[in-house]
Scaffold this motif. Structure first.
Motif, PDB file in Angstrom:
ATOM      1  N   THR A  42       1.121  -1.205   0.028  1.00 47.43           N
ATOM      2  CA  THR A  42      -0.001  -0.036  -0.011  1.00 47.43           C
ATOM      3  C   THR A  42       0.887   1.262  -0.039  1.00 47.43           C
ATOM      4  O   THR A  42       0.490   2.346  -0.781  1.00 47.43           O
ATOM      5  N   THR A  43       1.901   1.267   0.872  1.00 48.93           N
ATOM      6  CA  THR A  43       2.745   2.561   0.827  1.00 48.93           C
ATOM      7  C   THR A  43       3.518   2.714  -0.765  1.00 48.93           C
ATOM      8  O   THR A  43       3.497   3.928  -1.246  1.00 48.93           O
ATOM      9  N   TYR A  68      -4.340   4.899   2.269  1.00 49.65           N
ATOM     10  CA  TYR A  68      -4.156   3.855   3.029  1.00 49.65           C
ATOM     11  C   TYR A  68      -5.929   3.410   3.319  1.00 49.65           C
ATOM     12  O   TYR A  68      -5.999   2.503   4.264  1.00 49.65           O
TER      13      TYR A  68
END
Length: 374
Positions: A218-219, A253
């Motif tokens: 996700t980052t 996020y």
């Protein structure tokens, strides 16, 4: 001799399907009761639970860097300290850039949204009026929503002090989690009954692998999305492009919902300041980035982590928002991924031989994975 009487087996009081249904209802009620008690304990002790959960997410994200330093013969405590120092520098720098961008362009973004809302109200009536009201009260709404997410964490202190206290405590926990990560398996085995040691270890590895894969994937995806959308908005000369890109990174996020919110803001700002044509181009940029994410980035980066159905993700986000506001929304998906990883491991271990072990997210269970690059 007289023949013995043969006893006829008694007919069961309930037919077999009904008894099976009753058994499954009992299991569901028991699991629901245990889950409700667990949620209640988390809410009651959220002062201690919140930093722990954030530390687990941070450890999952920083684990590869720490392992690389240990492989380079750096002492474990020093490696953990260097990793924490690096995260303070990176997060602090990124936070400064994000906050600065939002402070410099926040008022402009809100004004542009309100202007776009007035234009929409001329064509769509109540929809534009609602957006205008939301933009006008956005600061107050965000303060209240953010306050609900952090209220009660440390009673009597301001929200800023609460955030600082949580961040410091989470950073210290990340240090200890990284330094003592080699003892985690032994500790888990010592707590589990002797016969279930292997199962407990496999479940722990699967859950942490799911969280690690989610955080790292996700980052990286959030960073790529933010850079692509920022470049597109800068090319279109949309005001506040850097601030909007920062919002894209933060909201990434929160799956699905975050992309919709940040993308809508970008289009509304483009509509207000650059007109319908540029707004359509901005919409095209946002949709192109979402297509890139959904069809290329996610399959490549997160294909080996636990996948969940969008409906399950939305339900998890709703439950997290109801329990802890924005913080609950941020924690809901990785914790749900960990739970599904555990369920998938149990299905793989206890499924009959030859039966495919399809996880609850709709994917076939495989070996535990820590995501790409592991």
């Amino acid at each position: 001799m007289e023949p013995r009487e043969t006893r006829q087996p008694r007919e069961p009081l309930l037919p077999t399907p009904v008894r099976r249904l009753a058994a499954w209802c009992g299991v569901v009620l028991l699991v629901a009761a245990v889950g409700a008690v667990g949620v209640w304990l988390i809410v009651v002790f959220k002062t201690a639970v919140t930093p722990v959960l954030l530390a687990v997410l941070g450890t999952a994200l920083l684990g590869p860097l720490h392992r690389r330093l240990v492989q380079m013969k750096v002492q474990r405590s020093l490696a953990a300290g260097l990793t924490c120092a690096a995260v303070v520098a990176v997060v602090g720098g990124a936070g400064y850039v994000v906050v600065t961008a939002l402070v410099q362009s926040g008022d402009q973004i809100i004004a542009s949204v309100r202007q776009a809302a007035r234009a929409l109200s001329e064509h769509f009536g109540a929809l534009g009026t609602s957006i205008d009201d939301l933009a006008a009260n956005s600061k107050e709404l965000l303060a209240k929503f953010g306050g609900s997410a952090a209220s009660g964490v440390i009673s009597g202190l301001s929200i800023v002090a609460e955030v600082i206290a949580i961040a410091v405590l989470a950073l210290l926990l990340i240090f200890f989690f990284l330094r003592d990560s080699d003892r985690a398996v032994a500790t888990l085995r010592s707590l589990a009954p002797h016969a279930t040691g292997d199962t407990a270890e496999a479940m722990g590895r699967r859950a942490f692998g799911a969280v690690e894969g989610f955080m790292r994937g996700t980052t990286l995806i959030a960073l790529i999305d933010a850079v692509c959308i920022t470049i597109g908005l800068l090319v279109l000369r949309v005001p506040g492009a850097v601030g909007l890109g920062a919002l894209v990174f933060v909201f990434a996020y929160i799956p699905y919902l975050g992309a919709f919110i940040s993308g809508s803001l970008a289009v509304l700002v483009a509509l207000a300041d650059r007109g319908w044509v540029i707004a359509l181009w901005a919409l095209g940029v946002v949709l192109a980035v979402q297509v890139l994410e959904g069809h290329i980035l996610q399959p490549m980066i997160q294909s080996r982590t636990v996948q969940m159905h969008p409906a399950i993700i939305l339900l998890a986000l709703t439950a997290g928002a109801g329990l802890a506001g924005i913080l609950g929304m941020l924690l809901a998906v990785p914790l749900t991924a960990a739970a599904f990883g555990v369920i998938g491991e149990l299905r793989k271990r206890y499924a009959p031989v030859g039966e495919p072990t399809e996880g609850p997210g709709g994917t076939t269970s495989g070996p535990p994975s820590a995501g790409p690059g592991s």
